[in-house]
Write an enzyme that holds these catalytic residues in place. Structure first.
Site, mmCIF file in Angstrom:
data_model
loop_
_atom_site.group_PDB
_atom_site.id
_atom_site.type_symbol
_atom_site.label_atom_id
_atom_site.label_comp_id
_atom_site.label_asym_id
_atom_site.label_seq_id
_atom_site.Cartn_x
_atom_site.Cartn_y
_atom_site.Cartn_z
ATOM 1 C CE LYS A 207 -4.006 -2.132 2.249
ATOM 2 N NZ LYS A 207 -5.062 -1.941 3.275
ATOM 3 C CG ASN B 155 -3.766 -2.201 6.763
ATOM 4 O OD1 ASN B 155 -3.670 -1.802 5.608
ATOM 5 N ND2 ASN B 155 -4.730 -3.002 7.157
ATOM 6 C CD GLU C 30 -9.051 -9.055 -3.521
ATOM 7 O OE1 GLU C 30 -9.894 -8.647 -2.705
ATOM 8 O OE2 GLU C 30 -7.936 -9.502 -3.171
HETATM 9 P P1 CMP Z 1 -7.524 -4.399 3.645
HETATM 10 O O1 CMP Z 1 -7.080 -5.774 3.972
HETATM 11 O O2 CMP Z 1 -6.924 -3.731 2.473
HETATM 12 O O3 CMP Z 1 -9.123 -4.421 3.440
HETATM 13 C C1 CMP Z 1 -9.943 -3.309 3.725
HETATM 14 C C2 CMP Z 1 -9.185 -2.187 4.335
HETATM 15 O O4 CMP Z 1 -9.974 -1.217 4.975
HETATM 16 C C3 CMP Z 1 -8.296 -2.707 5.436
HETATM 17 O O5 CMP Z 1 -7.263 -3.479 4.909
HETATM 18 C C4 CMP Z 1 -7.884 -1.424 6.127
HETATM 19 O O6 CMP Z 1 -6.808 -0.799 5.489
HETATM 20 C C5 CMP Z 1 -9.133 -0.577 5.921
HETATM 21 N N1 CMP Z 1 -9.836 -0.425 7.186
HETATM 22 C C6 CMP Z 1 -10.408 -1.400 7.921
HETATM 23 N N2 CMP Z 1 -10.937 -0.879 9.046
HETATM 24 C C7 CMP Z 1 -10.681 0.455 9.009
HETATM 25 C C8 CMP Z 1 -10.981 1.533 9.872
HETATM 26 N N3 CMP Z 1 -11.654 1.331 11.022
HETATM 27 N N4 CMP Z 1 -10.571 2.765 9.522
HETATM 28 C C9 CMP Z 1 -9.904 2.962 8.347
HETATM 29 N N5 CMP Z 1 -9.600 1.968 7.484
HETATM 30 C C10 CMP Z 1 -9.985 0.731 7.822
#
Ligand code: CMP
Length: 140
Positions: free
Chosen positions: A11, A114, A128
């Protein structure tokens, strides 16, 4: 155990901090092989389409803004039980809950920023992968 393919994103928070190599090393050390890889800068609309399953979540707009804020590295990882293994190597979504040694424990900045995404099931992995790569780009 079966040879599987899964989809992975490094990311914007990680590409910005020049962590691509360190993250790929974690995958490779776990026995996963990068069989396709491209560095691209998504538009907000492209990020929105990818994450449309989260469209009703309160963080959706923030997520799409972030995912289009800098380049990402989209990858296909192959290995035995690649979907599960990838998720183990990534660690929990929230870095505060991620096990020591996982990518998110070491590198993630917050639950939103993350560092990595990974498919959660065979159906989503297939969808995907197809969103980012043609069959000709999966090179083993
Ligand atoms: P990802 O595995 O890419 O799938 C969905 C994404 O949403 C997740 O990782 C996080 O990066 C994001 N995400 C999940 N929960 C939250 C939150 N509470 N606030 C902001 N981003 C979130």
């Amino acid at each position: 155990m079966a040879l599987e393919r899964t989809f992975s994103i490094i990311k914007p928070d990680a590409t910005r901090r020049n962590l691509t190599g360190a993250i790929v090393k974690k995958f490779e050390d776990a026995g996963l092989r990068v069989v396709a890889s491209k560095r691209i800068h998504l538009t907000k609309a492209q990020a929105g389409e990818f994450y449309k399953v989260h469209a009703e979540r309160p963080f959706y707009d923030e997520l799409c803004e972030f995912m289009s804020s800098a380049p990402i590295v989209a990858q296909v990882l192959e290995g035995e039980d690649a979907i599960t293994k990838n998720r183990e190597v990534m660690g929990a979504t929230n870095p505060a809950d991620a096990a020591p040694g996982t990518i998110r424990a070491e590198f993630a900045e917050s639950v939103g920023e993350n560092s990595v995404h990974g498919s959660d099931a065979p159906e989503t992995a297939a969808e995907e992968i197809a969103y980012f790569f043609s069959g000709l780009e999966l090179v083993g």
